[in-house]
Structure formats: structure tokens, C-alpha cells
Design a protein around this motif. Sequence first.
Motif: not given
Length: 73
Positions: A7, A34-35, A37-38, A40
Amino acid sequence: MFVYKFDVLESLKEAGYNTARLRKEKLLGENAIQSLRQGEMVGIASLEKICKLLDMQPGNLIKYIEDTEECKH
């Protein structure tokens, strides 16, 4: 495809870079956060910045795994 080994946001947080600080100091953009977090992949510029912040090489962050779906084509 590439996947993260751990993570990344959690590791950045442990290194003193929470998402508020990343945004405030413009260390990473909102899209990159955001990437992450997902789960990606981020762009190469963001990957470079993450490597610098965590004092790691790209191979410490990501690994390649074969995408079995693509192999069927």
C-alpha cells in the motif's frame, strides 16, 4: 500488468507524507492520489516522485504479473 507490492499511500503516510501534505506541498496531484487509492498505476512522473519520497527504486514499489486474460487472445 504492473501491480504495487504494498500500500503506497500507507507507506507514504508512515514516512510523514499524508494525503493532505501531498496535496498542500504539491508533491502528488489529485489524480495520482486517487489512482493509488484504487490500486491503479500512476504516471511516470508521479512514480519518480514516490520513489524519491520513499527513497526506493521502482522495482521496490511495483512488480509485473502476467495478465492471464490478455494471454487468452
